[in-house]
Design a protein around this motif. Structure first.
Motif, mmCIF file in Angstrom:
data_model
loop_
_atom_site.group_PDB
_atom_site.id
_atom_site.type_symbol
_atom_site.label_atom_id
_atom_site.label_comp_id
_atom_site.label_asym_id
_atom_site.label_seq_id
_atom_site.Cartn_x
_atom_site.Cartn_y
_atom_site.Cartn_z
ATOM 1 N N HIS A 64 92.759 47.550 -44.956
ATOM 2 C CA HIS A 64 91.304 47.489 -44.782
ATOM 3 C C HIS A 64 90.797 46.093 -45.132
ATOM 4 O O HIS A 64 90.987 45.613 -46.240
ATOM 5 C CB HIS A 64 90.629 48.511 -45.684
ATOM 6 C CG HIS A 64 89.161 48.676 -45.433
ATOM 7 N ND1 HIS A 64 88.655 49.735 -44.737
ATOM 8 C CD2 HIS A 64 88.105 47.909 -45.771
ATOM 9 C CE1 HIS A 64 87.338 49.621 -44.675
ATOM 10 N NE2 HIS A 64 86.978 48.518 -45.297
ATOM 11 N N GLU A 176 85.591 51.949 -39.079
ATOM 12 C CA GLU A 176 85.114 52.564 -40.321
ATOM 13 C C GLU A 176 83.866 53.405 -40.050
ATOM 14 O O GLU A 176 82.754 52.907 -40.009
ATOM 15 C CB GLU A 176 84.795 51.476 -41.353
ATOM 16 C CG GLU A 176 84.481 52.034 -42.728
ATOM 17 C CD GLU A 176 84.310 50.962 -43.779
ATOM 18 O OE1 GLU A 176 84.069 51.323 -44.939
ATOM 19 O OE2 GLU A 176 84.406 49.770 -43.435
ATOM 20 N N THR A 200 88.081 56.262 -39.574
ATOM 21 C CA THR A 200 87.705 57.205 -40.621
ATOM 22 C C THR A 200 86.662 58.160 -40.056
ATOM 23 O O THR A 200 85.825 57.774 -39.231
ATOM 24 C CB THR A 200 87.134 56.471 -41.846
ATOM 25 O OG1 THR A 200 85.964 55.724 -41.465
ATOM 26 C CG2 THR A 200 88.160 55.502 -42.417
ATOM 27 N N HIS A 203 81.603 57.444 -42.930
ATOM 28 C CA HIS A 203 81.450 56.442 -43.983
ATOM 29 C C HIS A 203 80.600 57.050 -45.091
ATOM 30 O O HIS A 203 81.115 57.543 -46.079
ATOM 31 C CB HIS A 203 80.821 55.157 -43.422
ATOM 32 C CG HIS A 203 80.739 54.061 -44.431
ATOM 33 N ND1 HIS A 203 79.544 53.601 -44.927
ATOM 34 C CD2 HIS A 203 81.708 53.365 -45.067
ATOM 35 C CE1 HIS A 203 79.773 52.649 -45.827
ATOM 36 N NE2 HIS A 203 81.078 52.480 -45.922
#
Length: 209
Positions: A64, A176, A200, A203
């Motif tokens: 990341h 993200e 993902t 968030h």
């Protein structure tokens, strides 16, 4: 009398053993650290050699990095031609210490692969989240093309391993937040086609899907 003598001998032996153990503890507690301190420079060099040997065979992967968002936010997605990504930005007074990533430090840290995160604030949901994500993927792709001899956009583990064998930093894209796809599978497939390899689910906001 024999029993008393035996007891005295046992006590004497116990005291002797205790003193020996105490001496060993002192040597281990004081002498050994002192010896290690005197040889610390040699130990550090030896450890670094071991680490470098391991990382020459097994790539260190950073999962990341928000560099693309910071670059786009401060300079705009189009202004990459004069960005000095190939110098140590922490020592460049024009850029300052806020820039924590550059090719010099990635190579110095023996980073084998970097996931560049396409971060989009939740406030962009239902507005321009897809556009902001695309612009950051564009930043990553253009950086990889500009510095093709030192970093390479990859899309699979085998490509990552090959880049590592070739001595270049493997670059991958991560998204993200699930709000980045605008609740569209077509957008998700397009991001995958452009190189995104993880997203993902969220968030800090809910998504309609």
């Amino acid at each position: 009398l024999a029993t008393v003598a035996d007891r005295k001998a046992s006590r004497s032996w116990a005291v002797t053993v205790g003193l020996i153990l105490l001496a060993c503890a002192l040597i281990a507690g004081i002498g050994l650290p002192l010896a290690l301190e005197l040889r610390s420079s040699n130990l550090l060099e030896a450890r670094l050699r071991v680490v470098k040997k391991i990382l020459s065979k097994t790539p260190l992967i950073d999962g990341h990095n928000n560099f693309a968002w910071n670059l786009r936010k401060q300079r705009g997605s189009a202004r990459l031609h004069d960005f000095p990504f190939d110098v140590d930005l922490s020592k460049n007074a024009s850029w300052g210490p806020s820039w924590q990533t550059d090719l010099i430090r990635l190579e110095r840290g023996i980073v084998g692969a970097q996931f560049w995160s396409a971060y989009v604030p939740c406030e962009a949901q239902f507005l321009d989240a897809v556009k902001l994500t695309l612009e950051q993927i564009d930043v990553v792709r253009r950086l990889a093309a500009k510095y093709a001899g030192r970093m390479r956009l990859v899309a699979s583990s085998s490509e990552l391993e090959q880049a590592h064998r070739d001595g270049v930093i493997a670059s991958l894209v991560g998204i993200e937040g699930g709000h980045s796809i605008g609740a569209s599978m077509a957008v998700l497939r397009s991001f995958h086609h452009l190189g995104a390899r993880y997203m993902t689910l969220t968030h800090k906001c809910n998504t309609p899907w």
